[in-house]
Scaffold this motif. Structure first.
Motif, PDB file in Angstrom:
ATOM      1  N   GLY A 107       0.832  -1.208   0.000  1.00 24.93           N
ATOM      2  CA  GLY A 107       0.000   0.000   0.000  1.00 24.93           C
ATOM      3  C   GLY A 107       0.863   1.253   0.000  1.00 24.93           C
ATOM      4  O   GLY A 107       0.586   2.214  -0.735  1.00 24.93           O
ATOM      5  N   HIS A 108       1.914   1.257   0.816  1.00 26.27           N
ATOM      6  CA  HIS A 108       2.848   2.388   0.828  1.00 26.27           C
ATOM      7  C   HIS A 108       3.535   2.530  -0.529  1.00 26.27           C
ATOM      8  O   HIS A 108       3.673   3.628  -1.059  1.00 26.27           O
ATOM      9  CB  HIS A 108       3.912   2.197   1.918  1.00 26.27           C
ATOM     10  CG  HIS A 108       3.369   2.180   3.308  1.00 26.27           C
ATOM     11  ND1 HIS A 108       3.705   1.196   4.214  1.00 26.27           N
ATOM     12  CD2 HIS A 108       2.525   3.011   3.949  1.00 26.27           C
ATOM     13  CE1 HIS A 108       3.087   1.432   5.362  1.00 26.27           C
ATOM     14  NE2 HIS A 108       2.354   2.526   5.229  1.00 26.27           N
ATOM     15  N   GLU A 109       3.972   1.397  -1.077  1.00 25.99           N
ATOM     16  CA  GLU A 109       4.638   1.405  -2.383  1.00 25.99           C
ATOM     17  C   GLU A 109       3.724   2.029  -3.438  1.00 25.99           C
ATOM     18  O   GLU A 109       4.164   2.841  -4.260  1.00 25.99           O
ATOM     19  CB  GLU A 109       5.013  -0.018  -2.779  1.00 25.99           C
ATOM     20  CG  GLU A 109       5.637  -0.123  -4.159  1.00 25.99           C
ATOM     21  CD  GLU A 109       5.803  -1.560  -4.617  1.00 25.99           C
ATOM     22  OE1 GLU A 109       6.819  -1.833  -5.280  1.00 25.99           O
ATOM     23  OE2 GLU A 109       4.930  -2.410  -4.316  1.00 25.99           O
ATOM     24  N   ASP A 110       2.457   1.651  -3.425  1.00 24.65           N
ATOM     25  CA  ASP A 110       1.476   2.180  -4.374  1.00 24.65           C
ATOM     26  C   ASP A 110       1.367   3.699  -4.266  1.00 24.65           C
ATOM     27  O   ASP A 110       1.334   4.406  -5.279  1.00 24.65           O
ATOM     28  CB  ASP A 110       0.118   1.514  -4.120  1.00 24.65           C
ATOM     29  CG  ASP A 110      -0.968   2.017  -5.039  1.00 24.65           C
ATOM     30  OD1 ASP A 110      -0.824   1.869  -6.270  1.00 24.65           O
ATOM     31  OD2 ASP A 110      -1.971   2.555  -4.523  1.00 24.65           O
ATOM     32  N   LEU A 141      -4.808   7.471   2.226  1.00 18.86           N
ATOM     33  CA  LEU A 141      -6.009   7.313   3.049  1.00 18.86           C
ATOM     34  C   LEU A 141      -6.727   6.031   2.658  1.00 18.86           C
ATOM     35  O   LEU A 141      -7.069   5.833   1.500  1.00 18.86           O
ATOM     36  CB  LEU A 141      -6.966   8.486   2.846  1.00 18.86           C
ATOM     37  CG  LEU A 141      -6.474   9.872   3.227  1.00 18.86           C
ATOM     38  CD1 LEU A 141      -7.528  10.915   2.865  1.00 18.86           C
ATOM     39  CD2 LEU A 141      -6.139   9.941   4.703  1.00 18.86           C
ATOM     40  N   ARG A 142      -6.938   5.149   3.651  1.00 19.28           N
ATOM     41  CA  ARG A 142      -7.678   3.917   3.404  1.00 19.28           C
ATOM     42  C   ARG A 142      -9.170   4.082   3.691  1.00 19.28           C
ATOM     43  O   ARG A 142      -9.997   3.399   3.099  1.00 19.28           O
ATOM     44  CB  ARG A 142      -7.137   2.783   4.282  1.00 19.28           C
ATOM     45  CG  ARG A 142      -5.734   2.349   3.932  1.00 19.28           C
ATOM     46  CD  ARG A 142      -5.170   1.437   4.968  1.00 19.28           C
ATOM     47  NE  ARG A 142      -5.088   2.197   6.211  1.00 19.28           N
ATOM     48  CZ  ARG A 142      -4.811   1.705   7.392  1.00 19.28           C
ATOM     49  NH1 ARG A 142      -4.613   0.425   7.535  1.00 19.28           N
ATOM     50  NH2 ARG A 142      -4.745   2.472   8.445  1.00 19.28           N
ATOM     51  N   PRO A 145      -8.161   0.214  -4.125  1.00 21.67           N
ATOM     52  CA  PRO A 145      -9.093  -0.688  -3.431  1.00 21.67           C
ATOM     53  C   PRO A 145      -8.505  -2.039  -3.043  1.00 21.67           C
ATOM     54  O   PRO A 145      -8.768  -2.532  -1.946  1.00 21.67           O
ATOM     55  CB  PRO A 145     -10.249  -0.851  -4.427  1.00 21.67           C
ATOM     56  CG  PRO A 145     -10.205   0.396  -5.244  1.00 21.67           C
ATOM     57  CD  PRO A 145      -8.738   0.764  -5.355  1.00 21.67           C
ATOM     58  N   SER A 146      -7.700  -2.632  -3.901  1.00 22.18           N
ATOM     59  CA  SER A 146      -7.161  -3.963  -3.586  1.00 22.18           C
ATOM     60  C   SER A 146      -6.163  -3.931  -2.431  1.00 22.18           C
ATOM     61  O   SER A 146      -5.882  -4.960  -1.820  1.00 22.18           O
ATOM     62  CB  SER A 146      -6.488  -4.568  -4.823  1.00 22.18           C
ATOM     63  OG  SER A 146      -5.367  -3.780  -5.204  1.00 22.18           O
ATOM     64  N   LEU A 147      -5.650  -2.737  -2.115  1.00 22.94           N
ATOM     65  CA  LEU A 147      -4.646  -2.605  -1.060  1.00 22.94           C
ATOM     66  C   LEU A 147      -5.203  -1.997   0.232  1.00 22.94           C
ATOM     67  O   LEU A 147      -4.501  -1.929   1.235  1.00 22.94           O
ATOM     68  CB  LEU A 147      -3.470  -1.759  -1.564  1.00 22.94           C
ATOM     69  CG  LEU A 147      -2.766  -2.309  -2.808  1.00 22.94           C
ATOM     70  CD1 LEU A 147      -1.758  -1.309  -3.341  1.00 22.94           C
ATOM     71  CD2 LEU A 147      -2.112  -3.640  -2.511  1.00 22.94           C
ATOM     72  N   ALA A 148      -6.450  -1.568   0.202  1.00 18.16           N
ATOM     73  CA  ALA A 148      -7.046  -0.876   1.347  1.00 18.16           C
ATOM     74  C   ALA A 148      -7.042  -1.672   2.651  1.00 18.16           C
ATOM     75  O   ALA A 148      -6.883  -1.087   3.715  1.00 18.16           O
ATOM     76  CB  ALA A 148      -8.457  -0.408   1.003  1.00 18.16           C
ATOM     77  N   PRO A 149      -7.197  -3.000   2.616  1.00 24.27           N
ATOM     78  CA  PRO A 149      -7.213  -3.727   3.895  1.00 24.27           C
ATOM     79  C   PRO A 149      -5.841  -3.858   4.564  1.00 24.27           C
ATOM     80  O   PRO A 149      -5.750  -4.253   5.716  1.00 24.27           O
ATOM     81  CB  PRO A 149      -7.732  -5.122   3.527  1.00 24.27           C
ATOM     82  CG  PRO A 149      -8.173  -5.066   2.119  1.00 24.27           C
ATOM     83  CD  PRO A 149      -7.557  -3.862   1.499  1.00 24.27           C
ATOM     84  N   ASP A 170       4.378 -12.110   3.067  1.00 26.79           N
ATOM     85  CA  ASP A 170       5.076 -11.602   1.885  1.00 26.79           C
ATOM     86  C   ASP A 170       4.139 -11.062   0.799  1.00 26.79           C
ATOM     87  O   ASP A 170       4.523 -10.170   0.050  1.00 26.79           O
ATOM     88  CB  ASP A 170       5.994 -12.673   1.289  1.00 26.79           C
ATOM     89  CG  ASP A 170       7.313 -12.795   2.046  1.00 26.79           C
ATOM     90  OD1 ASP A 170       7.545 -12.017   2.995  1.00 26.79           O
ATOM     91  OD2 ASP A 170       8.115 -13.671   1.676  1.00 26.79           O
ATOM     92  N   ASN A 171       2.919 -11.561   0.719  1.00 25.74           N
ATOM     93  CA  ASN A 171       1.967 -11.052  -0.278  1.00 25.74           C
ATOM     94  C   ASN A 171       1.596  -9.596  -0.055  1.00 25.74           C
ATOM     95  O   ASN A 171       1.085  -8.945  -0.962  1.00 25.74           O
ATOM     96  CB  ASN A 171       0.694 -11.902  -0.297  1.00 25.74           C
ATOM     97  CG  ASN A 171       0.917 -13.259  -0.921  1.00 25.74           C
ATOM     98  OD1 ASN A 171       1.867 -13.460  -1.686  1.00 25.74           O
ATOM     99  ND2 ASN A 171       0.055 -14.200  -0.594  1.00 25.74           N
ATOM    100  N   PHE A 172       1.848  -9.086   1.144  1.00 23.61           N
ATOM    101  CA  PHE A 172       1.488  -7.707   1.477  1.00 23.61           C
ATOM    102  C   PHE A 172       2.672  -6.747   1.394  1.00 23.61           C
ATOM    103  O   PHE A 172       2.524  -5.556   1.633  1.00 23.61           O
ATOM    104  CB  PHE A 172       0.903  -7.646   2.894  1.00 23.61           C
ATOM    105  CG  PHE A 172      -0.258  -8.574   3.113  1.00 23.61           C
ATOM    106  CD1 PHE A 172      -1.442  -8.409   2.419  1.00 23.61           C
ATOM    107  CD2 PHE A 172      -0.157  -9.628   4.008  1.00 23.61           C
ATOM    108  CE1 PHE A 172      -2.512  -9.270   2.613  1.00 23.61           C
ATOM    109  CE2 PHE A 172      -1.218 -10.501   4.211  1.00 23.61           C
ATOM    110  CZ  PHE A 172      -2.397 -10.316   3.506  1.00 23.61           C
TER     111      PHE A 172
END
Length: 160
Positions: free
Chosen positions: A17-20, A90-91, A122-126, A143-145
């Protein structure tokens, strides 16, 4: 004028999420500085210098991304860097309420600073660092996260 954004956080750990947010921020800014802040109220799960190294590896092919550590107010660090923007993800509305107050204080301390909020994909929000820490603490694969593998992180920890 170079448009520099500081992306501050504890990044414990730095997630996809940070990377995105960083990659999307590069479309808006000439340079994104990832600032790993030292939060005196938090005990780190992953060592600061190791996380810095993993983030640097993540962006090795992005010359307009820099990674620093700092132990000061974010607004002061931004001013020292010549950054006129703070980049935040922001999530949800809870994140907004928290970040809004911080952005107002940063603006009080450094009136030229603007906080730019990007809505998490959206795919990274959780994904959150605290959830990843809890999963890892109890032996679950994470590792998937992450934009790097924990085996790389373990090697970096052993070498530091």
């Amino acid at each position: 004028m170079t448009r520099i954004a500081l992306f501050p956080g504890s990044f414990d750990p730095f997630t996809k999420g940070h990377e995105d947010i960083v990659l999307r921020g590069l479309r808006l800014f000439d340079e994104v500085v990832i600032g790993i802040g030292n939060n005196a109220t938090k005990k780190r799960y992953f060592p600061l210098e190791v996380m810095k190294e993993m983030i640097e590896r993540t962006f090795i092919s992005e010359p307009n991304v820099k990674v620093i550590t700092y132990d000061d107010l974010t607004a002061h660090t931004a001013r020292e860097l010549g950054a006129r923007f703070l980049l935040r993800g922001l999530r949800n509305t809870t994140d907004f309420e928290y970040e809004n107050g911080i952005s107002q204080v940063n603006r009080y301390l450094y009136e030229e600073i603007e906080t730019v909020f990007l809505i998490t994909s959206p795919s990274l929000a959780p994904i959150s660092s605290s959830i990843i820490r809890d999963l890892h603490r109890y032996g679950q694969a994470v590792d998937n996260f992450l934009p790097y593998s924990l085996s790389e992180l373990k090697k970096a920890e052993q070498n530091s």
